[in-house]
Design a protein around this motif. Structure first.
Motif, PDB file in Angstrom:
ATOM      1  N   TYR A   1       3.967  10.349   5.601  1.00  0.00           N
ATOM      2  CA  TYR A   1       2.964   9.485   4.982  1.00  0.00           C
ATOM      3  C   TYR A   1       2.993   9.527   3.457  1.00  0.00           C
ATOM      4  CZ  TYR A   1       1.067   9.140   9.664  1.00  0.00           C
ATOM      5  OH  TYR A   1       0.929   8.907  11.001  1.00  0.00           O
ATOM      6  N   SER A   2       3.339  10.665   2.886  1.00  0.00           N
ATOM      7  CA  SER A   2       3.313  10.795   1.425  1.00  0.00           C
ATOM      8  C   SER A   2       4.393   9.958   0.740  1.00  0.00           C
ATOM      9  CB  SER A   2       3.474  12.261   1.028  1.00  0.00           C
ATOM     10  OG  SER A   2       4.740  12.744   1.444  1.00  0.00           O
ATOM     11  N   ASN A   3       5.450   9.598   1.478  1.00  0.00           N
ATOM     12  CA  ASN A   3       6.569   8.847   0.904  1.00  0.00           C
ATOM     13  C   ASN A   3       6.682   7.446   1.504  1.00  0.00           C
ATOM     14  OD1 ASN A   3       8.797   8.536  -0.779  1.00  0.00           O
ATOM     15  ND2 ASN A   3      10.217   9.257   0.781  1.00  0.00           N
ATOM     16  N   SER A   4       5.619   6.982   2.147  1.00  0.00           N
ATOM     17  CA  SER A   4       5.707   5.723   2.872  1.00  0.00           C
ATOM     18  C   SER A   4       4.868   4.628   2.229  1.00  0.00           C
ATOM     19  CB  SER A   4       5.241   5.930   4.315  1.00  0.00           C
ATOM     20  OG  SER A   4       3.855   6.208   4.326  1.00  0.00           O
TER      21      SER A   4
ATOM     22  N   GLY B   1       7.881   1.355   5.607  1.00  0.00           N
ATOM     23  CA  GLY B   1       9.068   2.090   5.205  1.00  0.00           C
ATOM     24  C   GLY B   1       8.770   2.894   3.964  1.00  0.00           C
ATOM     25  N   LYS B   2       9.813   3.431   3.362  1.00  0.00           N
ATOM     26  CA  LYS B   2       9.644   4.124   2.090  1.00  0.00           C
ATOM     27  C   LYS B   2       9.145   3.122   1.059  1.00  0.00           C
ATOM     28  CE  LYS B   2      13.143   7.627   2.852  1.00  0.00           C
ATOM     29  NZ  LYS B   2      14.395   8.217   2.390  1.00  0.00           N
ATOM     30  N   VAL B   3       8.475   3.616   0.039  1.00  0.00           N
ATOM     31  CA  VAL B   3       7.905   2.742  -0.982  1.00  0.00           C
ATOM     32  C   VAL B   3       8.986   1.848  -1.589  1.00  0.00           C
ATOM     33  CG1 VAL B   3       6.695   2.652  -3.201  1.00  0.00           C
ATOM     34  CG2 VAL B   3       6.033   4.356  -1.497  1.00  0.00           C
ATOM     35  N   SER B   4      10.127   2.423  -1.945  1.00  0.00           N
ATOM     36  CA  SER B   4      11.187   1.629  -2.581  1.00  0.00           C
ATOM     37  C   SER B   4      11.764   0.588  -1.624  1.00  0.00           C
ATOM     38  CB  SER B   4      12.295   2.545  -3.104  1.00  0.00           C
ATOM     39  OG  SER B   4      12.865   3.287  -2.039  1.00  0.00           O
TER      40      SER B   4
ATOM     41  N   ILE C   1       0.873  -1.171   0.000  1.00  0.00           N
ATOM     42  CA  ILE C   1       0.000   0.000   0.000  1.00  0.00           C
ATOM     43  C   ILE C   1       0.909   1.220   0.000  1.00  0.00           C
ATOM     44  CG2 ILE C   1      -1.801   1.265   1.219  1.00  0.00           C
ATOM     45  CD1 ILE C   1      -2.508  -1.415   2.616  1.00  0.00           C
ATOM     46  N   ALA C   2       0.970   1.911  -1.123  1.00  0.00           N
ATOM     47  CA  ALA C   2       1.817   3.107  -1.237  1.00  0.00           C
ATOM     48  C   ALA C   2       1.040   4.331  -0.765  1.00  0.00           C
ATOM     49  CB  ALA C   2       2.260   3.298  -2.684  1.00  0.00           C
ATOM     50  N   ALA C   3       1.718   5.197  -0.048  1.00  0.00           N
ATOM     51  CA  ALA C   3       1.150   6.441   0.474  1.00  0.00           C
ATOM     52  C   ALA C   3      -0.200   6.212   1.155  1.00  0.00           C
ATOM     53  CB  ALA C   3       1.026   7.475  -0.640  1.00  0.00           C
ATOM     54  N   PRO C   4      -0.233   5.327   2.151  1.00  0.00           N
ATOM     55  CA  PRO C   4      -1.500   5.064   2.835  1.00  0.00           C
ATOM     56  C   PRO C   4      -1.971   6.273   3.638  1.00  0.00           C
ATOM     57  CG  PRO C   4       0.275   3.978   3.974  1.00  0.00           C
ATOM     58  CD  PRO C   4       0.859   4.580   2.733  1.00  0.00           C
ATOM     59  N   ASP C   5      -3.251   6.330   3.867  1.00  0.00           N
ATOM     60  CA  ASP C   5      -3.821   7.405   4.667  1.00  0.00           C
ATOM     61  C   ASP C   5      -3.346   7.268   6.112  1.00  0.00           C
ATOM     62  OD1 ASP C   5      -6.660   8.520   6.145  1.00  0.00           O
ATOM     63  OD2 ASP C   5      -5.833   9.649   4.446  1.00  0.00           O
ATOM     64  N   GLU C   6      -3.184   8.369   6.777  1.00  0.00           N
ATOM     65  CA  GLU C   6      -2.688   8.392   8.160  1.00  0.00           C
ATOM     66  C   GLU C   6      -3.547   7.525   9.086  1.00  0.00           C
ATOM     67  OE1 GLU C   6      -1.983  11.696  11.708  1.00  0.00           O
ATOM     68  OE2 GLU C   6      -2.292  12.360   9.646  1.00  0.00           O
ATOM     69  N   ILE C   7      -4.838   7.497   8.870  1.00  0.00           N
ATOM     70  CA  ILE C   7      -5.733   6.733   9.746  1.00  0.00           C
ATOM     71  C   ILE C   7      -5.427   5.229   9.696  1.00  0.00           C
ATOM     72  CG2 ILE C   7      -7.598   6.429   8.062  1.00  0.00           C
ATOM     73  CD1 ILE C   7      -8.070   7.187  11.799  1.00  0.00           C
ATOM     74  N   LEU C   8      -4.951   4.752   8.562  1.00  0.00           N
ATOM     75  CA  LEU C   8      -4.601   3.338   8.447  1.00  0.00           C
ATOM     76  C   LEU C   8      -3.443   2.993   9.380  1.00  0.00           C
ATOM     77  CD1 LEU C   8      -5.268   0.686   7.110  1.00  0.00           C
ATOM     78  CD2 LEU C   8      -3.822   1.338   5.188  1.00  0.00           C
ATOM     79  N   TYR C   9      -2.448   3.867   9.449  1.00  0.00           N
ATOM     80  CA  TYR C   9      -1.331   3.664  10.376  1.00  0.00           C
ATOM     81  C   TYR C   9      -1.836   3.631  11.815  1.00  0.00           C
ATOM     82  CZ  TYR C   9       2.613   4.030   7.195  1.00  0.00           C
ATOM     83  OH  TYR C   9       3.545   3.792   6.229  1.00  0.00           O
ATOM     84  N   GLN C  10      -2.718   4.558  12.127  1.00  0.00           N
ATOM     85  CA  GLN C  10      -3.241   4.637  13.493  1.00  0.00           C
ATOM     86  C   GLN C  10      -4.045   3.395  13.855  1.00  0.00           C
ATOM     87  OE1 GLN C  10      -5.429   8.285  13.450  1.00  0.00           O
ATOM     88  NE2 GLN C  10      -3.603   9.565  13.347  1.00  0.00           N
ATOM     89  N   LYS C  11      -4.906   2.942  12.971  1.00  0.00           N
ATOM     90  CA  LYS C  11      -5.756   1.783  13.249  1.00  0.00           C
ATOM     91  C   LYS C  11      -4.947   0.491  13.365  1.00  0.00           C
ATOM     92  CE  LYS C  11      -9.751   3.820  13.285  1.00  0.00           C
ATOM     93  NZ  LYS C  11     -10.622   3.841  14.456  1.00  0.00           N
TER      94      LYS C  11
END
Length: 126
Positions: free
Chosen positions: A51-54, A96-99, A32-42
């Protein structure tokens, strides 16, 4: 005799044994590239990231204990963090970063296929 009595008699005569016979496989490998912040929290993942580069990498592995090996490969192959590993369900989540996440996922799939002779799926992305 009515139908319910007949059913009870039949059920008494059957013995069902359930058994898990896992194959050697990775059945899910998703990034999942650039997931929404809420996904990390949940998911309870590290909220202190860009978040934009993760990315979040998710794998399902059988037999389940192999998730521990996959986690080790992920950590050694790239700069990812271990989000979650479960040796009972075979679930692995890395971040981590997408790459870096992509590199780790490819390293896990390659090792599983080439060294462990696992059936592996393709990496999917959203």
């Amino acid at each position: 005799m009515d139908i319910s009595e007949n059913t009870m008699t039949l059920q008494d005569k059957f013995r069902i044994i359930q058994e898990l016979v896992p194959g050697k496989q990775i059945s899910l490998a998703h990034v999942i590239a650039a997931p929404d912040e809420i996904l990390y929290q949940k998911l309870g993942l590290n909220p202190n990231i860009d978040y934009s580069n993760s990315a979040i990498g998710i794998l399902t592995i059988s037999p389940a204990e192999t998730a521990v090996i996959a986690a080790d490969i992920a950590m050694k192959s790239s700069n990812v963090e271990l989000g979650f590993v479960d040796r009972f369900s075979g679930t692995l989540i890395i971040t981590g970063k997408v790459s870096d996440t992509d590199t780790a996922m490819r390293a896990i799939l390659s090792y599983a296929k080439e060294t462990l002779d696992f059936a592996v799926c393709e990496i999917t992305r959203t």
